[in-house]
Design an enzyme around this catalytic site. Structure first.
Site, PDB file in Angstrom:
ATOM      1  N   LYS A 177      40.147  49.126  43.891  1.00 39.67           N
ATOM      2  CA  LYS A 177      40.754  49.847  42.772  1.00 39.67           C
ATOM      3  C   LYS A 177      40.737  48.966  41.531  1.00 39.67           C
ATOM      4  O   LYS A 177      41.448  47.957  41.464  1.00 39.67           O
ATOM      5  CB  LYS A 177      42.206  50.236  43.074  1.00 39.67           C
ATOM      6  N   GLU A 253      45.699  35.761  42.882  1.00 38.02           N
ATOM      7  CA  GLU A 253      45.570  34.940  41.676  1.00 38.02           C
ATOM      8  C   GLU A 253      46.419  35.629  40.639  1.00 38.02           C
ATOM      9  O   GLU A 253      46.073  36.712  40.171  1.00 38.02           O
ATOM     10  CB  GLU A 253      44.100  34.816  41.247  1.00 38.02           C
ATOM     11  N   CYS A 287      43.986  34.538  32.337  1.00 35.95           N
ATOM     12  CA  CYS A 287      45.051  33.872  33.101  1.00 35.95           C
ATOM     13  C   CYS A 287      45.031  32.366  32.899  1.00 35.95           C
ATOM     14  O   CYS A 287      46.050  31.692  33.080  1.00 35.95           O
ATOM     15  CB  CYS A 287      44.910  34.204  34.577  1.00 35.95           C
ATOM     16  N   GLU A 389      55.313  34.063  30.821  1.00 35.68           N
ATOM     17  CA  GLU A 389      53.945  34.320  30.387  1.00 35.68           C
ATOM     18  C   GLU A 389      53.925  35.454  29.361  1.00 35.68           C
ATOM     19  O   GLU A 389      54.481  36.533  29.591  1.00 35.68           O
ATOM     20  CB  GLU A 389      53.076  34.703  31.591  1.00 35.68           C
TER      21      GLU A 389
END
Length: 485
Positions: A177, A253, A287, A389
């Site tokens: 997906k 991750e 990231c 973040e």
């Protein structure tokens, strides 16, 4: 750009979903595609197709199996312009970035893992037995099985193929997906899979969202053997809860709050250019991007001024304009999240060195999700904008005095993905890089990747490592075979 219709790819066939949702271009707000959302029954069908295809695919000689991976790589390159247009339409990223990084890496991932699969060796041991004879022990690796792949929106093709390629290379079948925000290149890859004759059911693509949609249907499916996911840490936690009853393996991750350490002996110009790239590349939506910059005090003021100039040189232009160096954020929804942090930073006491808002163009770009590259100083290390973040083109710069202080500041986070060290003292470079509590540490560079090396993070940044032989630990199950001689 014509409006596309993006359908699910199940058992080698394209299918309409239960409903459609719109995908908009983040550069100008125009409609890019109607996307078919998969139903639970369709996800079930995709998993069943993958399960049915698994035995024959896993039994295929490795050279024949990896021939398909080379064919997929060739297919991406053959339709390079289609993939490029789809990636830009979904993300709004500049043509230079997408054309030089995203699409080439998508093809390179298939070739790299095909080569790794073809050159694998096995671990073996000769064991002395109590009766004076010997036994041969060797490890035999079998595919994990049917792998659920859930990929993010920031590097859609690159990170999608980063998971699909090793899964297929090592004999697994896949139900994947892509992010609902960036569904186009995954659908194109399904078209390529059909064109090259990939056996039906080996690779399936279902579109949808997370809760009560395709994402949840995959992660809770009893016939999925493992989940690999790249995305937000909170979503990773939700997936862990979903797979816990079946004790299924995961490879995550997740997010990062990455630091760059700039020592006074660094090549100043190289460090400024490198940090500017690591902060603002892909509009900060990587990231591995830097959000915390620590600079040794003797060069601190000069560095802040120089990075400000680099930020203000960025050209926030149309994606297809080769002069553009920064595109929009991926969506208006994500821009609102980033803007909330820009407001919070001021409330927490930040000095805004540059940026801090939304640019005005006076043309169609005003309908897009553009945001100003932003630099802060003056925040305490306890501030939320230092700890959380942001995932946008922002950073905070703070001074440090000693190497020990720099290491302490960099490691003072619940994340553990990446760091960059800038110094001409290579002894210090090695020492500080090894002291970073991260999965990847760069010295005098950033985003330089060898696909054979381990990739991943610790803490809130993830579980496990992928890349090269390290991918074996997730995508295969080892069995030790002991033969008495």
């Amino acid at each position: 750009m014509s409006v596309k219709t993006l359908r699910n790819f199940i058992g080698g066939r394209f299918e309409d979903g239960i409903r459609t949702f719109d995908k908009l271009n983040p550069a100008n707000g125009e409609l890019v595609a109607h996307v078919h959302e998969a139903s639970r029954d369709q996800v079930n069908a995709a998993v069943a197709a993958a399960r049915q295809a698994l035995p024959a695919w896993a039994a295929l000689p490795v050279n024949q199996r990896t021939d398909y991976l080379y064919a997929l790589a060739d297919g991406i390159e053959r339709r390079f312009d289609d993939f490029l247009a789809a990636e830009i339409g979904d993300t709004g990223k500049p043509v230079g970035w997408a054309g030089q990084i995203d699409i080439p890496r998508g093809a390179a991932n298939f070739r790299a893992f095909a080569e790794i699969a073809r050159t694998l060796d096995m671990e073996s041991f000769m064991t002395d037995t109590p009766d004076g004879r010997q036994a041969l022990n060797y490890a035999y690796r079998k595919p994990l099985g049917v792998v659920g792949v859930i990929s993010p929106w920031n590097l859609p093709l690159l990170l999608f193929t980063w998971k699909v390629a090793p899964a297929l290379a090592f004999g697994n079948t896949v139900v994947a997906k892509p992010s609902e925000v960036t569904p186009s290149t995954a659908t194109l890859l399904a078209e390529v899979a059909a064109e090259v004759g990939l056996p039906a059911g080996v690779f399936n693509v279902v579109h949808g969202f997370g809760p009560n949609s395709a994402g949840e249907f995959i992660t809770t499916h009893p016939d999925i053997d493992g989940i690999t996911f790249t995305g937000e840490s909170a979503t990773g936690s939700t997936i862990m809860k979903a797979v816990a009853p079946g004790v299924k393996p995961v490879s995550f991750e997740l997010g990062g709050k990455n630091a760059a350490l700039v020592f006074e002996d660094a090549d100043f110009d190289a460090a400024v250019a490198g940090v500017a790239r690591s902060v603002f590349a892909n509009c900060g939506q990587v990231c591995l991007c830097t959000e915390r910059v620590y600079v040794q005090r003797p060069i601190y003021d000069r560095f802040v001024a120089a990075l400000k100039l680099e930020a203000e040189k960025l050209v926030l232009g149309r994606p297809m304009d080769t002069a553009t160096t920064m595109g929009p954020l991926v969506s208006h929804e994500h821009r609102e999240k980033v803007l909330s942090y820009l407001r919070l930073a001021v409330e927490e006491g930040a000095t805004v060195v540059t940026g801090g808002g939304v640019p005005t163009f006076g043309d169609e770009r005003d309908q897009g999700a553009y945001i100003q590259p932003t630099i802060w100083t003056g925040l305490p290390e306890t501030a939320r904008c230092i700890k959380e973040e942001v995932f946008g083109p922002v950073c905070h710069i703070a001074p440090f005095d000693t190497e020990e202080e720099a290491i302490r500041l960099a490691n003072d986070t619940h994340y553990g993905l990446a760091a960059a060290v800038w110094t001409t003292n290579l002894t210090r470079g090695h020492r500080v890089a090894q002291a970073m509590q991260v999965g990847l540490a760069w010295v005098n560079c950033w985003f330089l990747r060898d696909l054979r090396t381990p990739f991943g993070g610790s803490g809130l940044s993830g579980i496990g490592r992928e890349g090269g032989r390290h991918s074996l630990h997730f995508y295969t199950e080892p069995t030790n075979v002991c033969v008495k001689l």
